[in-house]
Design an enzyme around this catalytic site. Structure first.
Site: not given
Ligand code: PNW
Length: 480
Positions: A20, A77, A123, A169-170, A310, A312, A381, A431, A438-439
């Site tokens: 990213q 991180r 990630h 990650n995730e 993580n 949100y 995150e 984050w 952003e992907w």
């Protein structure tokens, strides 16, 4: 009235991920990851964007460290690009010393600046060669061996410089978005309008299983051969939102809300803490959920030194009637933003899936703490995008009061969870340090506390939130 607080020595800072922010996709021997190749497929990424330049962080490590210092952050991180370190990825492929040296220098510079490195080994940017060679995560035996080898190369290279390791990650995103919906690399799905290959009914569950075992293998390697001398801790980072019943008076919605969290988080956390997949998943997925061998379970159960969280947002959850679809991955339920009374879970942001609801943070971390025997948490995150942020003139954009309010609410909720609910939380990474790739949403959606001017030579401009974070934490962290 108790005043909520966070423990002394609380480790707060910011997070990013290699693909990213770094750019420099072919410099110093780096080879493609599945994200490099995915971005080249027309129609996959908004604005036909890619991480080819991103924030150009590969060339701006000093600038990024200066940014961090300016915020007062205690930790950073970031993730390592596997295909910089072992370009072709496999255990018999050459190690790229230049790639390692880049990160070793970075860690040394961070430490010299008094900033604690938290390293994510993976990630999402799998070396593309491993995907082509044997199907990546779909080939459990090969993948686990190659991942363990990669992890060992990293443990050895960084030694005692690094005290916090995050294996993955995730994994939910790698499995579901990569192999069910096909929105993320490698883009496999049963939907033939999106991909010629893939089976959404089976592949995500195979991928999740491989990742859990690879995590367990890396943790065992660290504990057996590195932990005693290097003194670090290792864990996995799991993502998940809080779930509120659409109709609090409907027991089926209450049950569905709980099931939503099990499908998103307990899928990975139950094997690690309880040694099995959740009953709700076994019931719905049957034989499509891989079976544990004793040997695999021995690797996975008990494999977290800490829980990387993580988080949100939250959703309203409504149960569905009838049999779940074959490609259902949510637990046979609807994920909604308004409840039965028509109330919104939170305000709109630039990300369709993200509506802030700070109380959900306190509730979810308590839910996890209770289910998993009060583990130590590091929040790895937490953050938000802002509706229309990219369209604002610079001066207004830098005044990101909405993001400040988000952090005030979420950090406050975390302090409540610690003080009032007894949750053991010791760190937090927001984050993100800066706007970045952003992907699938490309560069339109911004999560940074720092504005990055992509057209203006990647120049960084701290937003109001970058400046306020230290004050937010100063308010909560115990002085002695
Ligand atoms: C996380 N969803 O991803 C990632 O770890 C970051 O790399 C990313 O930039 C950040 O959140 C913001 O999106 C997610 O669709 C991506 O639910 C998508 C979802 C959740 C998390």
């Amino acid at each position: 009235m108790t005043t909520s607080y966070l423990p002394k020595d609380f480790l707060w800072g910011f997070a990013t991920a290699s693909y990213q922010i770094e750019g420099a996709p072919h410099e110093d021997g780096r080879a493609d990851s599945i994200w490099d190749t995915f971005c080249r497929i027309p129609g996959k990424i908004a604005g036909a964007a890619s991480g080819d330049v991103a924030c150009d962080s590969y060339h701006r490590t000093a600038e990024d460290i200066a940014l961090l210092k300016e915020t007062g952050a205690k930790s950073y991180r970031f993730s390592l690009s596997w295909s910089r370190i072992i370009p072709l990825g496999g255990r018999n492929d050459p190690v790229n010393e230049k790639g390692i040296q880049h990160y070793v220098n970075f860690v040394d510079d961070l430490s010299a600046a008094g900033i604690e490195p938290l390293i994510t080994l993976f990630h999402w940017d799998l070396p593309d060669e491993l995907h082509k060679r044997y199907g990546g995560f779909l080939n459990k035996d090969e993948f686990v061996k190659d991942y363990e080898n990669y992890a060992r190369v990293c443990f050895k290279a960084f030694g005692s410089r690094v005290k916090f390791w995050i294996t993955f990650n995730e994994p939910w995103c790698s499995s579901i978005l990569g192999y069910s919906t096909g929105l993320f690399a490698p883009g496999r799905t049963s939907d033939r309008s999106k991909s010629a290959e893939g089976d959404s009914s089976t592949e995500p569950w195979i991928v999740g299983h491989s990742i859990l075992i690879a995590h367990g293998a890396a943790v065992k390697a660290y504990r057996d051969d590195f932990k005693a001398k290097d003194g670090g801790q290792i864990g996995i980072t799991l993502n998940g939102d809080w779930a509120v019943p659409w109709d609090e008076n409907d027991p089926q919605d209450v049950e569905a809300a709980n099931r939503k969290i099990e499908f998103a988080i307990s899928w990975f956390a139950d094997p690690i803490y309880l040694g099995k997949y959740p009953d709700s998943m076994l019931k719905q997925l049957g034989d499509r959920l891989p079976k544990w061998t004793d040997e695999e379970l021995a690797l996975v159960k008990g494999s977290n030194d800490f829980y990387g969280m993580n988080h949100y947002c939250a959703n309203y959850i409504r149960h569905k009637e009838g049999e779940p679809a074959k490609d259902d991955f949510a637990g046979n339920l609807e994920i909604l933003y308004q409840n039965k009374k028509g109330e919104w879970i939170g305000p709109e942001t630039q990300s369709v899936w993200l509506r802030p609801h700070p109380l959900g943070f306190r509730k979810l971390i308590k839910w996890l703490s209770d289910r998993y025997g009060s583990p130590t948490f590091y929040v790895t995150e937490n953050g938000t995008s802002l509706k229309g942020e990219s369209q604002l003139p610079l001066e207004q954009l830098l005044d990101d009061e909405f993001r400040c309010e988000y952090f005030r609410g979420y950090v406050g909720a975390l302090a409540d969870a610690h003080t009032l609910d007894g949750v053991d939380v010791r760190g937090y990474s927001a984050w993100s340090l800066m706007d970045n790739f952003e992907w699938a949403e490309g560069y339109e959606t911004r999560f940074g506390v720092t504005y990055v001017d992509y057209e203006g030579g990647q120049k960084r401009y701290p937003k109001k939130s970058a400046k306020e974070m230290a004050q937010i934490f100063a308010k909560y962290i115990k002085k002695e």
